[in-house]
Design an enzyme around this catalytic site. Structure first.
Site, PDB file in Angstrom:
ATOM      1  N   ASP A  63       0.799  -1.257   0.156  1.00  0.00           N
ATOM      2  CA  ASP A  63      -0.007  -0.030   0.057  1.00  0.00           C
ATOM      3  C   ASP A  63       0.952   1.225   0.162  1.00  0.00           C
ATOM      4  O   ASP A  63       1.615   1.631   0.912  1.00  0.00           O
ATOM      5  CB  ASP A  63      -0.917  -0.094   1.228  1.00  0.00           C
ATOM      6  CG  ASP A  63      -1.892   1.085   1.256  1.00  0.00           C
ATOM      7  OD1 ASP A  63      -1.737   2.055   0.663  1.00  0.00           O
ATOM      8  OD2 ASP A  63      -2.737   1.024   2.110  1.00  0.00           O
ATOM      9  N   CYS A 100     -10.112   6.642   5.116  1.00  0.00           N
ATOM     10  CA  CYS A 100     -10.025   5.142   4.957  1.00  0.00           C
ATOM     11  C   CYS A 100     -11.002   4.903   3.799  1.00  0.00           C
ATOM     12  O   CYS A 100     -12.401   5.510   3.753  1.00  0.00           O
ATOM     13  CB  CYS A 100     -10.559   4.670   6.189  1.00  0.00           C
ATOM     14  SG  CYS A 100     -10.139   2.822   6.156  1.00  0.00           S
TER      15      CYS A 100
END
Length: 129
Positions: A63, A100
């Site tokens: 990520d 998020c």
């Protein structure tokens, strides 16, 4: 090591997992450097598992958040993750500070900025030795 021993063909290093392990899940308090350091630790563990199993190291995709800034930061992120042993990277198109992925209220960067980030990432890939 557990992933490699379990026979998976690839793995993913999640930003949420890294930040949660440090006690800061999705608070934007984990830096580029901390992520690169974790990439190195994951790569080392996968290499160790490969030696134990007599196999090639398991590829890991990591990520890369938003690339930690503009296109130049994105290039630096791809270079750093590559040097740390990652096989691939995921870069999000959210504006900073990002939210998020599973919550509402997210905004994305402009098309032109996204194109610059992708080009910078490709330059980093192509310049990798």
């Amino acid at each position: 090591r557990l992933i490699a021993r379990a026979g998976f063909e690839a793995t993913f290093m999640t930003g949420f997992g890294v930040s949660a392990a440090r006690g800061y899940p999705d608070t934007q308090l984990v830096s580029y450097r901390e992520m690169v350091d974790t990439c190195s630790m994951v790569s080392e563990a996968l290499g160790g598992a490969a030696l134990e199993l007599g196999a090639d190291p398991l590829p890991c995709i990591a990520d890369g958040d938003t690339g930690y800034g503009n296109a130049m930061n994105c290039k630096r992120t791809v270079q750093g993750y590559g040097r740390a042993g990652m096989a691939g990277i995921m870069i999000e198109d959210q504006v900073a500070p990002k939210r998020c992925g599973h919550v509402g209220g997210k905004s994305v960067i402009s098309f032109d900025e996204a194109v610059m980030r992708v080009k910078a990432a490709c330059d980093a890939r192509d310049e990798y030795e």
